[in-house]
Design an enzyme around this catalytic site. Structure first.
Site, PDB file in Angstrom:
ATOM      1  N   CYS A 165       0.855  -1.183   0.000  1.00  0.00           N
ATOM      2  CA  CYS A 165       0.000   0.000   0.000  1.00  0.00           C
ATOM      3  C   CYS A 165       0.895   1.239   0.000  1.00  0.00           C
ATOM      4  O   CYS A 165       2.043   1.177  -0.422  1.00  0.00           O
ATOM      5  CB  CYS A 165      -0.987  -0.018   1.163  1.00  0.00           C
ATOM      6  SG  CYS A 165      -0.276   0.145   2.810  1.00  0.00           S
ATOM      7  N   ARG A 169      -3.570  -0.590   5.340  1.00  0.00           N
ATOM      8  CA  ARG A 169      -4.145  -1.637   4.499  1.00  0.00           C
ATOM      9  C   ARG A 169      -3.249  -2.856   4.322  1.00  0.00           C
ATOM     10  O   ARG A 169      -3.693  -3.991   4.574  1.00  0.00           O
ATOM     11  CB  ARG A 169      -4.514  -1.065   3.122  1.00  0.00           C
ATOM     12  CG  ARG A 169      -5.577   0.014   3.212  1.00  0.00           C
ATOM     13  CD  ARG A 169      -5.761   0.716   1.889  1.00  0.00           C
ATOM     14  NE  ARG A 169      -4.560   1.504   1.586  1.00  0.00           N
ATOM     15  CZ  ARG A 169      -4.344   2.109   0.425  1.00  0.00           C
ATOM     16  NH1 ARG A 169      -5.222   1.996  -0.556  1.00  0.00           N
ATOM     17  NH2 ARG A 169      -3.250   2.817   0.230  1.00  0.00           N
ATOM     18  N   ASP A 183      -8.276   3.747   1.293  1.00  0.00           N
ATOM     19  CA  ASP A 183      -7.337   4.064   2.361  1.00  0.00           C
ATOM     20  C   ASP A 183      -8.116   4.672   3.528  1.00  0.00           C
ATOM     21  O   ASP A 183      -8.665   5.764   3.403  1.00  0.00           O
ATOM     22  CB  ASP A 183      -6.283   5.046   1.857  1.00  0.00           C
ATOM     23  CG  ASP A 183      -5.131   5.225   2.836  1.00  0.00           C
ATOM     24  OD1 ASP A 183      -5.272   4.844   4.017  1.00  0.00           O
ATOM     25  OD2 ASP A 183      -4.095   5.753   2.414  1.00  0.00           O
TER      26      ASP A 183
END
EC number: 3.1.3.48
Length: 162
Positions: free
Chosen positions: A9, A15, A129
């Site tokens: 990420c 994440r 996100d």
């Protein structure tokens, strides 16, 4: 032979580390943890060495996972040689990782994580996100990660045979 999966990420504090923890858990439950290794990283270096975002860690803990071992790392082109499958969390991460591919052939190692999500709409494969949002965003991301990981683990034996 060990198959290596990397999750990527932006900062490696929300994440990808959440997906890392869930994937390791699911691999152990499926009896594949001795054949598959998992790593995670971020395309940016702002958080290197830091633990997971406290909200991500709390969400995982509340769901019965252990987020305590995570320390943020940065993606580098070396990850192509060190991993068999590179799974990115959004289109921007995908573009960044592909831009660092040492060869054109190695781009085939890169896929979007949500390609394995049975509920993903065909045109939106991003894991949102949750960093700038509230706690609900982390819970939504965890649910997305869990169902995607379940499908990924089910398909890993076929991926490993390629």
């Amino acid at each position: 032979m060990t198959y290596r999966v990397a999750l990527i990420c932006l900062g490696n504090i929300c994440r990808s580390p959440m997906a890392h923890v869930v994937l390791e858990d699911r691999l152990a439950a499926a009896g594949l943890d001795d054949r598959v290794e998992v790593a995670s990283s971020g395309t940016g270096d702002w958080h290197v060495g830091h633990p997971m975002d406290p909200r991500a860690a709390a969400t995982l803990t509340a769901a019965g996972y252990d987020p305590s071992r995570h320390r943020a790392r940065t993606f580098s082109p070396d990850w192509y040689a060190e991993n068999d499958l590179l799974l990115t969390m959004d289109a921007s991460n995908y573009a960044d990782v592909v831009d660092h591919a040492p060869t054109v052939q190695q781009v085939e190692q890169v896929r979007m994580f949500r390609e394995f999500d049975p509920e993903a709409p065909g045109d939106d494969l991003d894991v949102p996100d949750p960093y700038y949002g509230g706690d609900d965003g982390f819970a939504e991301v965890l649910a997305m990660i869990e169902r995607t990981t379940d499908e990924l683990v089910a398909r890993l034996p076929d991926l490993m045979d390629r």
